[in-house]
Design a protein around this motif. Structure first.
Motif, PDB file in Angstrom:
ATOM      1  N   GLY A  61       0.767  -1.240   0.000  1.00 61.46           N
ATOM      2  CA  GLY A  61       0.000   0.000   0.000  1.00 61.46           C
ATOM      3  C   GLY A  61       0.795   1.286   0.000  1.00 61.46           C
ATOM      4  O   GLY A  61       0.207   2.366   0.067  1.00 61.46           O
ATOM      5  N   VAL A  62       2.120   1.214  -0.105  1.00 61.08           N
ATOM      6  CA  VAL A  62       2.931   2.437  -0.054  1.00 61.08           C
ATOM      7  C   VAL A  62       2.602   3.356  -1.229  1.00 61.08           C
ATOM      8  O   VAL A  62       2.269   4.535  -1.043  1.00 61.08           O
ATOM      9  CB  VAL A  62       4.436   2.110  -0.023  1.00 61.08           C
ATOM     10  N   SER A  63       2.684   2.836  -2.450  1.00 62.15           N
ATOM     11  CA  SER A  63       2.394   3.683  -3.606  1.00 62.15           C
ATOM     12  C   SER A  63       0.917   4.087  -3.629  1.00 62.15           C
ATOM     13  O   SER A  63       0.579   5.202  -4.040  1.00 62.15           O
ATOM     14  CB  SER A  63       2.783   2.970  -4.904  1.00 62.15           C
ATOM     15  N   GLY A  64       0.038   3.195  -3.155  1.00 62.36           N
ATOM     16  CA  GLY A  64      -1.377   3.534  -3.081  1.00 62.36           C
ATOM     17  C   GLY A  64      -1.645   4.709  -2.157  1.00 62.36           C
ATOM     18  O   GLY A  64      -2.460   5.591  -2.466  1.00 62.36           O
ATOM     19  N   LEU A  65      -0.974   4.734  -1.022  1.00 61.77           N
ATOM     20  CA  LEU A  65      -1.118   5.857  -0.086  1.00 61.77           C
ATOM     21  C   LEU A  65      -0.691   7.174  -0.741  1.00 61.77           C
ATOM     22  O   LEU A  65      -1.352   8.200  -0.578  1.00 61.77           O
ATOM     23  CB  LEU A  65      -0.300   5.605   1.180  1.00 61.77           C
ATOM     24  N   TRP A  66       0.421   7.128  -1.461  1.00 62.78           N
ATOM     25  CA  TRP A  66       0.893   8.334  -2.135  1.00 62.78           C
ATOM     26  C   TRP A  66      -0.088   8.772  -3.213  1.00 62.78           C
ATOM     27  O   TRP A  66      -0.384   9.970  -3.356  1.00 62.78           O
ATOM     28  CB  TRP A  66       2.275   8.097  -2.740  1.00 62.78           C
ATOM     29  N   LEU A  67      -0.608   7.822  -3.997  1.00 63.15           N
ATOM     30  CA  LEU A  67      -1.572   8.168  -5.042  1.00 63.15           C
ATOM     31  C   LEU A  67      -2.828   8.783  -4.443  1.00 63.15           C
ATOM     32  O   LEU A  67      -3.326   9.820  -4.910  1.00 63.15           O
ATOM     33  CB  LEU A  67      -1.933   6.920  -5.851  1.00 63.15           C
ATOM     34  N   LEU A  68      -3.353   8.160  -3.399  1.00 65.95           N
ATOM     35  CA  LEU A  68      -4.558   8.674  -2.741  1.00 65.95           C
ATOM     36  C   LEU A  68      -4.330  10.061  -2.153  1.00 65.95           C
ATOM     37  O   LEU A  68      -5.237  10.893  -2.130  1.00 65.95           O
ATOM     38  CB  LEU A  68      -5.009   7.698  -1.658  1.00 65.95           C
ATOM     39  N   ASP A  69      -3.114  10.312  -1.702  1.00 65.84           N
ATOM     40  CA  ASP A  69      -2.772  11.622  -1.145  1.00 65.84           C
ATOM     41  C   ASP A  69      -2.960  12.729  -2.174  1.00 65.84           C
ATOM     42  O   ASP A  69      -3.373  13.843  -1.832  1.00 65.84           O
ATOM     43  CB  ASP A  69      -1.320  11.606  -0.649  1.00 65.84           C
ATOM     44  N   GLY A  70      -2.680  12.412  -3.447  1.00 63.54           N
ATOM     45  CA  GLY A  70      -2.796  13.431  -4.485  1.00 63.54           C
ATOM     46  C   GLY A  70      -4.120  13.459  -5.205  1.00 63.54           C
ATOM     47  O   GLY A  70      -4.443  14.435  -5.891  1.00 63.54           O
TER      48      GLY A  70
END
Length: 206
Positions: A61-70
């Motif tokens: 979920g690391v990249s998912g968290l970053w994507l959701l952040d933006g």
């Protein structure tokens, strides 16, 4: 060059949720994107006003968290992974980050079986962090999914320096080169290779 790249990584600060997700990813052997790559994903999502995003390779979920952040607050991240354990870890990360369940759609399965079932031109951004051997197939599917003005981002585009080294002829390297050529030769796309992490090949659909 290495000093510059190290400085780039150190310039990005992650919160506790991201750091915990990164630790779980390492424990699971699901190599997470570096912080610099995550920050760039967030920026792309924000600049696109992304509401619909597809991610191939959920990991923890690391990249998912970053994507959701933006992404927009009403946006939905569709994230695909063949490993149930990875998606359980990602769900935990999203829950800890207090992301509403409706904002994520986790699909367990082989991405190349799932992607053909997704609608043409319906997505703002497609991010692929998966087997280099299948990069050309992901280009074909990913570009099909993009709306006009959408972005396609392919991780591991340098393969530890093997891709630009013409003496390297192994199958994975050849596959990544083929994906790069396919993007460069597509007249609908404008692309750039960004040398952060292990290389990000980014393309926008005109």
């Amino acid at each position: 060059m290495e000093r510059n790249l190290a400085y780039v990584e150190e310039s990005v600060v992650e919160d506790e949720v991201l750091l915990d997700a990164r630790e779980r990813a390492t424990e699971l052997g699901a190599a997470p994107v570096p912080a610099s790559v995550g920050a760039l994903l967030s920026m792309y999502a924000q600049m696109l006003g992304a509401r619909s995003v597809v991610e191939v390779g959920t990991g923890a979920g690391v990249s998912g968290l970053w994507l959701l952040d933006g992404m927009r607050e009403d946006g939905t991240l569709t994230t695909i992974d063949s490993e149930p354990e990875h998606q359980r870890a990602a769900k935990e990360a999203f829950r800890t980050a207090e992301i509403a369940p409706a904002r994520t759609r986790l699909i367990n399965g082989r991405a190349l079986d799932v992607l053909p079932r997704l609608a043409d031109g319906a997505y703002d951004l497609v991010f692929v962090d998966a087997s280099p051997m299948e990069h050309p197939l992901y280009v074909e599917q990913g570009v099909r999914l993009l709306r006009e003005g959408g972005a396609f981002i392919l991780n591991n585009a340098l393969l530890g320096g093997r891709v630009p080294d013409q003496s390297q002829r192994d199958p994975a390297t050849q596959a990544v080169r083929a994906a790069t050529r396919a993007i460069a030769e597509n007249r609908e796309l404008t692309s750039v290779l960004i040398p952060i992490g292990d290389g990000l090949l980014c393309a926008s659909r005109g």
